[in-house]
Design an enzyme around this catalytic site. Sequence first.
Site, mmCIF file in Angstrom:
data_model
loop_
_atom_site.group_PDB
_atom_site.id
_atom_site.type_symbol
_atom_site.label_atom_id
_atom_site.label_comp_id
_atom_site.label_asym_id
_atom_site.label_seq_id
_atom_site.Cartn_x
_atom_site.Cartn_y
_atom_site.Cartn_z
ATOM 1 N N GLU A 40 0.829 -1.211 0.000
ATOM 2 C CA GLU A 40 0.000 0.000 0.000
ATOM 3 C C GLU A 40 0.864 1.263 0.000
ATOM 4 O O GLU A 40 1.818 1.364 0.765
ATOM 5 C CB GLU A 40 -0.919 0.000 1.234
ATOM 6 C CG GLU A 40 -1.921 1.145 1.228
ATOM 7 C CD GLU A 40 -2.846 1.141 2.441
ATOM 8 O OE1 GLU A 40 -3.881 1.824 2.401
ATOM 9 O OE2 GLU A 40 -2.535 0.450 3.426
ATOM 10 N N LYS A 112 -10.173 2.287 -2.435
ATOM 11 C CA LYS A 112 -10.359 1.740 -1.087
ATOM 12 C C LYS A 112 -11.706 2.169 -0.516
ATOM 13 O O LYS A 112 -12.020 3.360 -0.464
ATOM 14 C CB LYS A 112 -9.215 2.212 -0.200
ATOM 15 C CG LYS A 112 -9.178 1.595 1.193
ATOM 16 C CD LYS A 112 -7.900 2.015 1.898
ATOM 17 C CE LYS A 112 -7.738 1.415 3.275
ATOM 18 N NZ LYS A 112 -6.442 1.786 3.885
ATOM 19 N N CYS A 149 -5.914 -2.946 2.373
ATOM 20 C CA CYS A 149 -5.634 -2.820 3.807
ATOM 21 C C CYS A 149 -6.858 -2.925 4.714
ATOM 22 O O CYS A 149 -7.283 -4.024 5.023
ATOM 23 C CB CYS A 149 -4.848 -1.534 4.077
ATOM 24 S SG CYS A 149 -3.971 -1.554 5.673
#
Length: 290
Positions: A40, A112, A149
């Site tokens: 990331e 995300k 994540c």
Amino acid sequence: MKTALIQQRYTGAKETMVRATAARVAQAAAQGAELVVLQELHQGPYFCQSEEVALFDLAESYEADVAYWSEVARKNGVVMVASLFEKRAAGLYHNTAVVFERDGTIAGRYRKMHIPDDPGFYEKFYFTPGDLGFTPVDTSVGRLGVLVCWDQWYPEAARLMALKGAEILIYPTAIGWFDADPEEEKRRQKEAWRVVQRGHAVANGLPLVAVNRVGFEKDESGTLDDIRFWGGSFVCGPQGEMLAEASESEEEILLCDIDLARCETVRRWWPFLRDRRIDAYEGLLKRFID
């Protein structure tokens, strides 16, 4: 499918970080990697340790960054998942994974969806929640269920990717602990991180790739006690079996052969998708049921 997970520490400057990453992509390709997954926000520091307006400038180069990594993928003939800070418009920014095809074309993007706001991980200050949904990306190596994540903790995200035909779950990641935390707490946190993802693999009958940062990163604002990213990038199979795991403290190119065809066999043994009670899940659309 030979897959390379590139686990790195921040070098202190974008220029050196980018050069080092590109060199590792080339090394992975030379070793036969067909799919390369980067961690990331791999171009620079994990800047979300504090809230600093000036750090939005890091996203100004988004289009140029996309062009650069497109060329890296093309030059090395690999499908690649890159993680970039996207400026979409003034005041509108995303944490975006871009998937490149072997010829450098963009196969797809994922913004995300779940955005944390915890001490040292002040991502809500920087990132707008994604609006592309949970949609796998079709590539020459398979249909990739790319998430990022904090999405790791949500079974709904993995399930929706699976229901849309993802053949593998992929999580570029930046997670670590504070040095002052008790050793027992550090171990609990890391094990929880591993277990929840292995659970996603099992529940969906899919292999899973998680690529984490490694090394100590200082909070330049002095707000907190800095973060030590715990590495531990790993690959597990559709029954949660560990296929490969990287160090907690060292940079590494973790190579792993992933058998996508095995998912068919596992899903015949454990037909979880068949037995879902889709007539009884209305409550999942509520925040909480009183």
